[in-house]
Design a protein around this motif. Sequence first.
Motif, PDB file in Angstrom:
ATOM      1  N   HIS A 142       0.834  -1.207   0.000  1.00 46.46           N
ATOM      2  CA  HIS A 142       0.000   0.000   0.000  1.00 46.46           C
ATOM      3  C   HIS A 142       0.871   1.260   0.000  1.00 46.46           C
ATOM      4  N   LYS A 145       2.509   1.636  -3.459  1.00 43.37           N
ATOM      5  CA  LYS A 145       1.528   2.080  -4.452  1.00 43.37           C
ATOM      6  C   LYS A 145       1.227   3.566  -4.293  1.00 43.37           C
ATOM      7  N   THR A 146       1.082   4.009  -3.050  1.00 43.22           N
ATOM      8  CA  THR A 146       0.806   5.421  -2.811  1.00 43.22           C
ATOM      9  C   THR A 146       1.959   6.297  -3.280  1.00 43.22           C
ATOM     10  N   GLN A 147       3.188   5.886  -2.968  1.00 50.50           N
ATOM     11  CA  GLN A 147       4.348   6.657  -3.411  1.00 50.50           C
ATOM     12  C   GLN A 147       4.473   6.659  -4.928  1.00 50.50           C
ATOM     13  N   THR A 148       4.184   5.513  -5.576  1.00 50.78           N
ATOM     14  CA  THR A 148       4.260   5.431  -7.033  1.00 50.78           C
ATOM     15  C   THR A 148       3.231   6.348  -7.690  1.00 50.78           C
ATOM     16  N   ASP A 149       2.004   6.342  -7.188  1.00 46.50           N
ATOM     17  CA  ASP A 149       0.964   7.219  -7.747  1.00 46.50           C
ATOM     18  C   ASP A 149       1.349   8.684  -7.595  1.00 46.50           C
ATOM     19  N   THR A 150       1.933   9.026  -6.456  1.00 46.03           N
ATOM     20  CA  THR A 150       2.356  10.412  -6.238  1.00 46.03           C
ATOM     21  C   THR A 150       3.447  10.818  -7.225  1.00 46.03           C
ATOM     22  N   CYS A 151       4.418   9.919  -7.441  1.00 47.72           N
ATOM     23  CA  CYS A 151       5.497  10.206  -8.398  1.00 47.72           C
ATOM     24  C   CYS A 151       4.948  10.354  -9.811  1.00 47.72           C
ATOM     25  N   ARG A 152       3.993   9.516 -10.187  1.00 46.16           N
ATOM     26  CA  ARG A 152       3.401   9.613 -11.525  1.00 46.16           C
ATOM     27  C   ARG A 152       2.677  10.940 -11.719  1.00 46.16           C
ATOM     28  N   LYS A 153       1.967  11.390 -10.704  1.00 45.01           N
ATOM     29  CA  LYS A 153       1.287  12.675 -10.804  1.00 45.01           C
ATOM     30  C   LYS A 153       2.293  13.810 -10.948  1.00 45.01           C
ATOM     31  N   ARG A 154       3.407  13.726 -10.213  1.00 48.04           N
ATOM     32  CA  ARG A 154       4.429  14.768 -10.325  1.00 48.04           C
ATOM     33  C   ARG A 154       5.054  14.776 -11.714  1.00 48.04           C
ATOM     34  N   LYS A 156       3.690  13.723 -14.535  1.00 50.58           N
ATOM     35  CA  LYS A 156       2.696  14.222 -15.477  1.00 50.58           C
ATOM     36  C   LYS A 156       2.597  15.735 -15.406  1.00 50.58           C
TER      37      LYS A 156
END
Length: 222
Positions: A142, A145-154, A156
């Motif tokens: 978990h 996944k949270t860190q990965t989603d945050t990195c992807r948003k940054r 983008k």
Amino acid sequence: MGRGKIEIKKIENNTNRQVTYSKRRNGIFKKAHELSVLCDAKVSLIMFSNTGKFHEYISPSTTTKKMYDMYQTTLGFDLWSSHYERMKETMTKLKDTNNKLRREIRQRVLGEDLDGLDLNDLTILEQQMQDSLTVVRERKYHVIKTQTDTCRKRVKNLEQRNGNLRLDYDTIHQLEKRYGVVQNEEGFESTVAYSNGVSNIYGFYADIPNGSGYEPHGPHLT
């Protein structure tokens, strides 16, 4: 003419009852203080109103604890013994719980203190460790996944900003090719304004001297 005799019974009116309590309480405290000073007596008074408000008077020459100690010594019993026994029982239970938790930690983390366990206890311990491992693994996934989603948003967001900057750069480059430098030695000027990433030409003049001074010529773009 003397006052009439007051019937001793509960005062039903709340306001009158509170006023009577306050006046008579102060009177009793005053008498207790006089008794303490005149006769060198040790006096202790404790009062609780019907609303639960606490009031106390203690002689200046003593303390509440000393009065309790004298009371226990005179009557020959201990007011604190029952409370002390309850505290001892509570402390014993807390120590047992603490020892049990420490033993579980040694068994699960260090693999120690296993001599007294039979096969069934070892099986239960193994299952508990598997359940704990599953919980830890789910928590780890978990967090990842949270860190990965945050990195992807940054990423983008940075890509979008980079695209906007490239668009502004290309627009400025095309304008410089078409109209030349914004300010040159011959007095040509072009004013470029940007709004929301879009470039606009607001003015472009060429000052050419004539007989009476300088006269603006050239296109005026808006």
